[in-house]
Write an enzyme that holds these catalytic residues in place. Structure first.
Site, PDB file in Angstrom:
ATOM      1  N   TYR A 199      -4.856  -2.280  -3.558  1.00 30.37           N
ATOM      2  CA  TYR A 199      -6.132  -2.896  -3.492  1.00 30.37           C
ATOM      3  C   TYR A 199      -7.418  -2.480  -4.114  1.00 30.37           C
ATOM      4  CZ  TYR A 199      -2.859  -4.475   0.046  1.00 30.37           C
ATOM      5  OH  TYR A 199      -1.922  -5.036   0.885  1.00 30.37           O
ATOM      6  N   ARG A 232       0.838  -1.328  -0.042  1.00 27.68           N
ATOM      7  CA  ARG A 232      -0.048   0.005   0.036  1.00 27.68           C
ATOM      8  C   ARG A 232       0.705   1.138  -0.050  1.00 27.68           C
ATOM      9  NH1 ARG A 232      -5.060   0.220   2.452  1.00 27.68           N
ATOM     10  NH2 ARG A 232      -4.377  -1.816   3.412  1.00 27.68           N
ATOM     11  N   CYS A 266     -26.632  -3.469  -9.250  1.00 28.93           N
ATOM     12  CA  CYS A 266     -27.835  -3.300  -8.237  1.00 28.93           C
ATOM     13  C   CYS A 266     -27.476  -3.642  -7.048  1.00 28.93           C
ATOM     14  CB  CYS A 266     -28.661  -4.338  -9.058  1.00 28.93           C
ATOM     15  SG  CYS A 266     -28.995  -4.017 -10.920  1.00 28.93           S
ATOM     16  N   GLU A 267     -26.870  -2.965  -6.210  1.00 29.42           N
ATOM     17  CA  GLU A 267     -26.749  -2.910  -4.751  1.00 29.42           C
ATOM     18  C   GLU A 267     -26.597  -1.626  -4.267  1.00 29.42           C
ATOM     19  OE1 GLU A 267     -25.151  -5.399  -2.501  1.00 29.42           O
ATOM     20  OE2 GLU A 267     -25.000  -7.043  -4.032  1.00 29.42           O
TER      21      GLU A 267
END
Ligand code: PLP
Length: 446
Positions: A388, A279, A358-359
């Site tokens: 990530y 990261r 669709c969430e």
């Protein structure tokens, strides 16, 4: 260094306007900056120079071959957590001997593959896994280096999904078991147990968890020496932070200032150090560019509906993570003075920035200030998305994976082509029958 900057009201990556990239590569697309990757790697190496570590970049943070090649050219090894990641590292030209391999669930196939490639070290996570590595190495007539992943039981004070160094997590072996582990396996000829490994979580913003973990490791090294086992390498893992609020380069020196004084006496006695940063190197070296498809208002709420959401960048919905988001071309007067939520900025309105899936969980940011002028067709940059981001992207709702672009100065190249609809179905076109032998004939007889 920050290679993502607004000039005359328009976002550039190094010397290339983001708009020009989006026009050719399309959206959604990830854009990485070579100069930022190199700068972060170099600054990490300089900060830890007194213990001259092998810096094994964490492939799972962003495994694009273009990114891996940039870091390999800088001298990086790779930290892999699967056979697939080792394959990526090899495809990017990294010697397997400069790779370390962690993960609680290595399969027999993955272990054999890594041994054949000549893996530098297995970071082993359990007794059963050690026995399996030793068995496979023996059957291949090989001898492979192994480090024991210890679980130092420290609290990294990070999201519970990414906290990996507490006793109750699945990772590594606790300190009491570690001495017994060496007593049981420390003389194996095919799996040479010679190192210690720890990775306590991610992202970790304070140095105390590292200090505490390293102090416990130093004590364990002394205990093991008394038991007759000499430790040759210590891998301190990754987990160094990234600056999501400001989207600037991370503060790396503070980690080195805490770790180096404890590590230096061991280094002076010949112990080799390994770091596994992901990261901290790649987060601020990448942005995700999405396009506003529609805006709409529902009750009091304003929505910006983009052409990608959790399928391209899962972190906001999975971890509740913050990513600064701002238009690629906000106009001269709307260049952000600082890259954080700035309630003082005039002309801004609160929006939910959502994807097309669709969430309800499909969002990039909730209750976020954007210029009131944001409209259909505008490009938005999601900052600090290099780590990530693409590596956790999915094809949910049959969304083809985004393109990836690497910028080097005034040039840009597509380092991963956008997927097509054809690639979505390519493994499903030809069903192949399984030969079930006895089970099949038993079924036929019934
Ligand atoms: C994920 C992981 C890393 C990298 O973590 P960052 O926070 O990206 O630095 C390093 N080592 C191991 C074993 C990991 O699983």
């Amino acid at each position: 260094m920050d290679s993502f900057a607004y000039r005359d009201g328009e976002l550039f990556v190094e010397s290339v306007p983001v708009r020009a990239i989006a026009e050719q590569a399309g959206t959604p697309c990830y854009i990485y900056s070579r100069a930022t990757l190199e700068d972060h790697f170099d600054r990490l190496r300089a900060a830890f120079a007194p213990i001259d570590p092998l810096i094994c970049y964490s492939v799972k943070s962003c495994g694009n071959l273009g990114v891996l090649r940039v870091l390999r050219e800088r001298g990086a090894g790779m930290d892999v957590v699967s056979g697939g990641e080792l394959f990526r590292a090899r495809a990017a030209g990294v010697e397997a001997s400069r790779c370390v391999y962690a993960g609680v669930g290595k399969t027999d196939t993955e272990i054999a593959y890594a041994i054949r490639e000549g893996i530098g070290l297995f970071n082993c996570e359990s007794e059963e896994e050690f026995e399996n590595i030793a068995r496979i190495a023996r059957s291949l007539g090989a001898s492979v280096g192994v480090a024991l992943r210890i679980n130092p039981d420290v609290d990294p004070k990070t999201h519970r999904y990414t906290s990996t160094g507490k006793k109750e997590t699945k990772f590594g072996v606790d300190l009491e078991r570690a001495r017994r582990f060496f007593a049981a396996y420390g003389r194996d000829a095919h799996a040479r147990l010679e190192g210690l490994h720890l990775h306590i979580g991610s992202p970790i913003y304070t140095v105390d968890p590292y200090r505490e973990a390293l102090e416990k490791t130093v004590a364990l090294v002394a205990d093991l020496a008394r038991d007759g086992f000499e430790i040759r390498s210590i891998d301190l893992g990754g987990g160094f932070g990234a600056d999501y609020e400001s989207a600037q380069s991370p503060a790396l020196a503070k980690y080195a200032e805490a770790i180096v004084p404890l590590a230096k006496p061991l280094y002076d006695r010949g112990i080799r150090f390994v770091l596994e940063p992901g990261r901290t190197i790649v987060a601020n070296a990448g942005i995700l560019v999405v396009k506003c498809l529609y805006t709409k208002t529902s009750g009091e709420k304003r929505f910006v509906i983009c052409d990608a959401g959790m399928n391209a960048l899962l972190r906001p919905s999975h971890y509740g993570s913050f990513h600064f988001i701002w238009p690629v071309a906000p106009g001269r007067d709307m260049t952000p003075a600082r890259r954080a939520l700035d309630p003082g900025l005039s002309g801004t309105v609160t929006h939910d920035i959502v994807g097309p899936l669709c969430e309800t969980g499909d969002f990039l940011a909730l209750d976020r200030l954007l210029p009131a002028s944001v409209a259909r067709g505008d490009l938005l940059a999601v900052f600090t998305a290099g780590a990530y981001g693409m590596s956790m992207a999915s094809r949910y709702n049959s969304s083809p994976l985004p393109a990836e672009v690497l910028v080097s100065g005034s040039t840009a190249e597509v380092v991963r082509a956008r997927e097509s609809y054809a690639t979505l179905v390519e493994h499903e076109l030809k069903p192949s029958p399984l030969s079930l032998g006895a089970a099949e004939s038993a079924g036929a007889a019934r």
